[in-house]
Scaffold this active site. Sequence first.
Site, mmCIF file in Angstrom:
data_model
loop_
_atom_site.group_PDB
_atom_site.id
_atom_site.type_symbol
_atom_site.label_atom_id
_atom_site.label_comp_id
_atom_site.label_asym_id
_atom_site.label_seq_id
_atom_site.Cartn_x
_atom_site.Cartn_y
_atom_site.Cartn_z
ATOM 1 C CG ASN A 6 23.637 29.305 -27.803
ATOM 2 O OD1 ASN A 6 24.330 29.884 -27.201
ATOM 3 N ND2 ASN A 6 23.657 29.117 -29.283
ATOM 4 C CB SER A 54 12.904 30.701 -35.038
ATOM 5 O OG SER A 54 13.928 31.315 -35.855
ATOM 6 N N GLY A 97 17.954 32.124 -35.539
ATOM 7 C CA GLY A 97 17.727 33.848 -35.452
ATOM 8 C C GLY A 97 16.943 34.585 -36.431
ATOM 9 C CD GLU A 108 20.795 25.044 -33.397
ATOM 10 O OE1 GLU A 108 19.859 25.412 -32.689
ATOM 11 O OE2 GLU A 108 21.848 25.448 -33.527
ATOM 12 C CG HIS A 148 25.608 27.382 -32.867
ATOM 13 N ND1 HIS A 148 25.362 28.419 -33.799
ATOM 14 C CD2 HIS A 148 24.435 27.196 -32.073
ATOM 15 C CE1 HIS A 148 24.147 28.915 -33.599
ATOM 16 N NE2 HIS A 148 23.654 28.197 -32.681
ATOM 17 C CE LYS A 205 22.001 32.002 -30.855
ATOM 18 N NZ LYS A 205 21.790 32.186 -32.161
ATOM 19 C CD GLU A 225 24.894 32.129 -34.113
ATOM 20 O OE1 GLU A 225 25.179 32.029 -32.742
ATOM 21 O OE2 GLU A 225 23.507 32.212 -34.411
HETATM 22 C C1 PEP Z 1 20.731 28.878 -31.682
HETATM 23 O O1 PEP Z 1 21.333 29.490 -31.410
HETATM 24 O O2 PEP Z 1 20.991 27.704 -31.465
HETATM 25 C C2 PEP Z 1 19.188 28.884 -32.249
HETATM 26 C C3 PEP Z 1 18.488 28.017 -32.290
HETATM 27 O O3 PEP Z 1 19.010 30.327 -32.166
HETATM 28 P P1 PEP Z 1 17.337 30.662 -32.108
HETATM 29 O O4 PEP Z 1 16.824 30.135 -31.343
HETATM 30 O O5 PEP Z 1 17.539 32.273 -31.873
HETATM 31 O O6 PEP Z 1 17.095 30.643 -33.597
#
Ligand code: PEP
Length: 263
Positions: free
Chosen positions: A9, A226, A186, A180, A95, A11, A97
């Site tokens: 992803n 992460s 993040g 998630e 998501h 973003k 976000e």
């Molecule tokens: C994500 O945005 O779906 C995500 C898992 O981000 P990160 O790997 O940076 O934690």
Amino acid sequence: MRKKLVVGNWKMNLTRSEARAAIESLLLLIEPTTDAEVAICPTYLTIDTVAQLFRRSRFRVGAQDVFWGNAGAFTGNVSAAMLKDVECHFCIVGHSETRGRFGKLEVPESTIPYFSETDETVNLKIKALLYQSIHPILCVGETLAEREAGNTDRVIQSQLKGALEGIEGAEFWEGVVAYEPVWAIGTGKTCDSAEASRVCGMIRASLAEIFDEETAEAIRVLYGGSVKGANAQELFSQPDIDGGLVGGASLIAEEFSKIVRSV
Ligand code: PEP
């Protein structure tokens, strides 16, 4: 047997020329060496560029969001038919976000309602995607406060039920669910692999209740939060984790290829 899937992803990152360079590196580093299914979800503006570079590869391109209307006065939005037109195979929905449930707050709290995707709008988006034969990647997960209150499973079960309301198992067969935990996105904090696997198993059991056992066995359940080269193998070797949704680390070709190779 479910095929492992690793989705990057991107973003709101990478211009077209940066995306082209990143994809060329990924194709050199990963393509010949993996059996895993790999997808990249770039910004809307670079989907077409990425799709063209992937044309002769086994990689898939996806989107990060969609609007449920077909066409019309929906300024700033993109429909599932438009995503289909640029060869999108997957699309992320729900998501944290886009739901406005940030793990690490980088926006003023007063602006959060403007993100506010809900289970109801996620449901409409999934239906619009399925109508175009685009496979949804449905994100679910709890905030730190919800985890600390002992509500992790309840929150996720409610997100699944709301998002999948009125959808048949046969329609979601090739759909994907990504666990998630919001506090892990993040932030550099990864969920313990045994706990991530337990939650992914709980998600599969909920999918069996919503659909049926056979459909639940076919749907891939990913972990995201992460994921990096150093922890991917440990996470992906868990029985209930079918791969990963990777944010930050998917922007670095060497790191992302390490993650894919660890499948
Ligand atoms: C994500 O945005 O779906 C995500 C898992 O981000 P990160 O790997 O940076 O934690």
